[in-house]
Design a protein around this motif. Structure first.
Motif, PDB file in Angstrom:
ATOM      1  N   SER A   1      -4.788   8.437  -7.397  1.00 41.03           N
ATOM      2  CA  SER A   1      -4.268   8.973  -8.657  1.00 41.03           C
ATOM      3  C   SER A   1      -2.781   9.280  -8.555  1.00 41.03           C
ATOM      4  O   SER A   1      -2.000   8.970  -9.471  1.00 41.03           O
ATOM      5  N   ASP A   2      -2.369   9.866  -7.439  1.00 34.67           N
ATOM      6  CA  ASP A   2      -0.944  10.197  -7.239  1.00 34.67           C
ATOM      7  C   ASP A   2      -0.076   8.944  -7.333  1.00 34.67           C
ATOM      8  O   ASP A   2       1.011   8.968  -7.930  1.00 34.67           O
ATOM      9  N   PHE A   3      -0.550   7.866  -6.739  1.00 35.47           N
ATOM     10  CA  PHE A   3       0.209   6.610  -6.770  1.00 35.47           C
ATOM     11  C   PHE A   3       0.362   6.102  -8.198  1.00 35.47           C
ATOM     12  O   PHE A   3       1.483   5.794  -8.644  1.00 35.47           O
ATOM     13  N   TRP A   4      -0.724   6.011  -8.926  1.00 32.11           N
ATOM     14  CA  TRP A   4      -0.649   5.453 -10.281  1.00 32.11           C
ATOM     15  C   TRP A   4       0.166   6.348 -11.219  1.00 32.11           C
ATOM     16  O   TRP A   4       0.889   5.862 -12.079  1.00 32.11           O
ATOM     17  N   LYS A   5       0.049   7.661 -11.039  1.00 37.25           N
ATOM     18  CA  LYS A   5       0.873   8.570 -11.844  1.00 37.25           C
ATOM     19  C   LYS A   5       2.360   8.335 -11.594  1.00 37.25           C
ATOM     20  O   LYS A   5       3.175   8.376 -12.516  1.00 37.25           O
ATOM     21  N   LYS A   6       2.694   8.076 -10.346  1.00 40.27           N
ATOM     22  CA  LYS A   6       4.096   7.846  -9.981  1.00 40.27           C
ATOM     23  C   LYS A   6       4.631   6.558 -10.615  1.00 40.27           C
ATOM     24  O   LYS A   6       5.830   6.443 -10.895  1.00 40.27           O
ATOM     25  N   THR A   7       3.740   5.603 -10.873  1.00 37.54           N
ATOM     26  CA  THR A   7       4.177   4.369 -11.535  1.00 37.54           C
ATOM     27  C   THR A   7       4.379   4.574 -13.032  1.00 37.54           C
ATOM     28  O   THR A   7       4.944   3.714 -13.700  1.00 37.54           O
ATOM     29  N   GLY A   8       3.867   5.696 -13.545  1.00 36.40           N
ATOM     30  CA  GLY A   8       3.962   5.968 -14.978  1.00 36.40           C
ATOM     31  C   GLY A   8       2.657   5.788 -15.722  1.00 36.40           C
ATOM     32  O   GLY A   8       2.543   6.112 -16.907  1.00 36.40           O
TER      33      GLY A   8
ATOM     34  N   ALA B   1      -2.406  -6.516  -5.741  1.00 36.14           N
ATOM     35  CA  ALA B   1      -2.937  -6.468  -4.356  1.00 36.14           C
ATOM     36  C   ALA B   1      -2.655  -5.119  -3.701  1.00 36.14           C
ATOM     37  O   ALA B   1      -2.202  -5.044  -2.561  1.00 36.14           O
ATOM     38  N   HIS B   2      -2.927  -4.044  -4.439  1.00 33.29           N
ATOM     39  CA  HIS B   2      -2.584  -2.709  -3.957  1.00 33.29           C
ATOM     40  C   HIS B   2      -3.606  -2.122  -2.983  1.00 33.29           C
ATOM     41  O   HIS B   2      -3.349  -1.092  -2.367  1.00 33.29           O
TER      42      HIS B   2
ATOM     43  N   PRO C   1       8.597  -3.088  -5.107  1.00 28.63           N
ATOM     44  CA  PRO C   1       8.830  -1.788  -5.772  1.00 28.63           C
ATOM     45  C   PRO C   1       7.591  -0.889  -5.760  1.00 28.63           C
ATOM     46  O   PRO C   1       7.704   0.338  -5.642  1.00 28.63           O
ATOM     47  N   PHE C   2       6.396  -1.501  -5.830  1.00 31.18           N
ATOM     48  CA  PHE C   2       5.153  -0.732  -5.785  1.00 31.18           C
ATOM     49  C   PHE C   2       4.925  -0.179  -4.377  1.00 31.18           C
ATOM     50  O   PHE C   2       4.497   0.962  -4.208  1.00 31.18           O
ATOM     51  N   ILE C   3       5.228  -1.009  -3.384  1.00 27.69           N
ATOM     52  CA  ILE C   3       5.076  -0.581  -1.988  1.00 27.69           C
ATOM     53  C   ILE C   3       6.015   0.580  -1.678  1.00 27.69           C
ATOM     54  O   ILE C   3       5.641   1.532  -0.974  1.00 27.69           O
ATOM     55  N   GLU C   4       7.224   0.524  -2.225  1.00 30.43           N
ATOM     56  CA  GLU C   4       8.211   1.600  -2.004  1.00 30.43           C
ATOM     57  C   GLU C   4       7.745   2.911  -2.627  1.00 30.43           C
ATOM     58  O   GLU C   4       8.001   3.993  -2.095  1.00 30.43           O
ATOM     59  N   ILE C   5       7.080   2.818  -3.769  1.00 29.59           N
ATOM     60  CA  ILE C   5       6.530   4.017  -4.410  1.00 29.59           C
ATOM     61  C   ILE C   5       5.409   4.601  -3.554  1.00 29.59           C
ATOM     62  O   ILE C   5       5.286   5.818  -3.384  1.00 29.59           O
ATOM     63  N   ALA C   6       4.580   3.712  -2.984  1.00 30.22           N
ATOM     64  CA  ALA C   6       3.405   4.150  -2.238  1.00 30.22           C
ATOM     65  C   ALA C   6       3.754   4.800  -0.896  1.00 30.22           C
ATOM     66  O   ALA C   6       3.059   5.721  -0.449  1.00 30.22           O
TER      67      ALA C   6
END
Length: 340
Positions: A190-197, A245-246, A311-316
């Motif tokens: 949930s934290d990851f997806w929230k960070k993506t917006g 592919a997360h 960019p997704f990997i950097e957020i994670a």
């Protein structure tokens, strides 16, 4: 003297009887050398890789035991939610179940949730090195010890590679802003997806098709075999698949450890052999279906696009670092990263 002598003999006989009783297969209530194992997963499709895996478990266990082990396989019939299956395993209403790391944390084993973190694994080979190596063994020991032997890991299954699918494709992180997404609504996912917006939404798996069809939720995420078998790609809000592919997913094949210890040595060895064969069969089937169901989705009108995952990997990454610290799994995380 004779009374003392006979009393002593009686005591010896009684002691032997008690010890013999303790050494019998307590999981064999009829005393006929036969046991029945209830094995369950939460997917309802008969073509699901989980069903293939458990049927292989059944085939090997029954064949190698010459019928002294009977395995009854349930595909979503005693629970379509993993939490239900884990509870049944604890209560003895099921003997072998499949569960995800996220749901296992509800039992108090926090470290296992590391395996559900987004972008933990670079690719499938990285995942294999982790679960089939020292990290996998260490995690199995943690599960058994922290559950006080309620759970014994029989093997690591996969559930494919998870991707985003929704009412519109995503080309960048910005495209997720304000999008409601069916996923876990708490924890590291949930934290990851929230960070993506995105806005995490909690809808039961069995109700998701209707939710996507009726615009209750904008999108979801899962691996091809699972969401295509449920026809999610045919709904307005499941048509566009973006290959994020997360998550190279992990599923845990579990048996009740206390019950396992009650089985005879012969039955234990057969169960472990059946589990090993089921791991192989389930993984092969998932990899095969990953390709087949992607093709099926495209043939039936789904639109697939690849994206730049960096960019997704950097957020994670910082989320993963903080999470590992929180659950005291920094060492495990470092070991996993070293395998890459």
């Amino acid at each position: 003297m004779s009374k003392i002598k006979y009393g002593f003999i009686f005591l010896i006989i009684a002691t032997i009887a008690i010890i013999s009783g303790c050494n019998t297969d307590e999981a064999d209530p009829n005393g006929d050398g036969k046991i029945k194992i209830i094995a369950a997963h939460n997917q309802t499709s008969p073509d699901n890789p989980f069903q293939v895996g458990l049927l292989k478990f059944k085939e090997v266990a029954e064949k190698e035991s010459n019928g002294s082990i009977e395995v009854e396989v349930h595909a979503g019939t005693i629970g379509t939610e993993e939490s239900q299956l884990v509870e049944k395993l604890q209560l003895g209403a099921a003997d072998v179940v499949l569960a995800s790391p996220g749901f296992m944390t509800q039992t108090g084993i926090r470290e296992i949730d590391l395996f559900s973190a987004p972008y933990l694994f670079k690719d499938y080979d990285h995942w294999l090195k982790t679960v089939d190596g020292e990290v996998g063994k260490e995690m199995a020991e943690i599960i058994n010890e922290k559950s006080d032997n309620s759970f014994k890991l029989l093997g690591y299954w996969t559930a494919g590679v998870r991707h985003y699918y929704g009412k519109k494709p995503i080309e960048s992180v910005e495209d997720l802003k304000g999008v409601s997404l069916r996923t876990q609504t708490s924890g590291v996912i949930s934290d990851f997806w929230k960070k993506t917006g995105a806005i995490p939404s909690n809808i039961a798996w069995g109700e998701l098709y209707q939710g996507l069809q009726q615009d209750v939720v904008d999108s979801s995420e899962n691996a091809y075999p699972f969401f295509v078998q449920q026809a999610h790609h045919t709904t307005p809000n499941g048509k566009y698949i973006s290959e994020t592919a997360h998550d190279y997913t992990t599923r845990l094949l579990l048996i009740n450890g206390e019950k396992f210890d009650d089985y005879s040595k012969e039955h234990q060895e057969i169960i472990l052999q059946a589990a090993k064969e089921s791991v192989k069969a389930e993984r092969e089937e998932t990899l095969k279906q990953d390709i087949e169901y992607k093709e099926k989705a495209i043939e039936e009108g789904a639109v697939v696009n690849e994206i730049d995952r960096e960019p997704f990997i950097e957020i994670a990454k910082p989320i993963l670092d903080d999470f590992a610290t929180e659950i005291e799994a920094e060492e495990l995380l470092n070991k996993i990263r070293e395998l890459d």
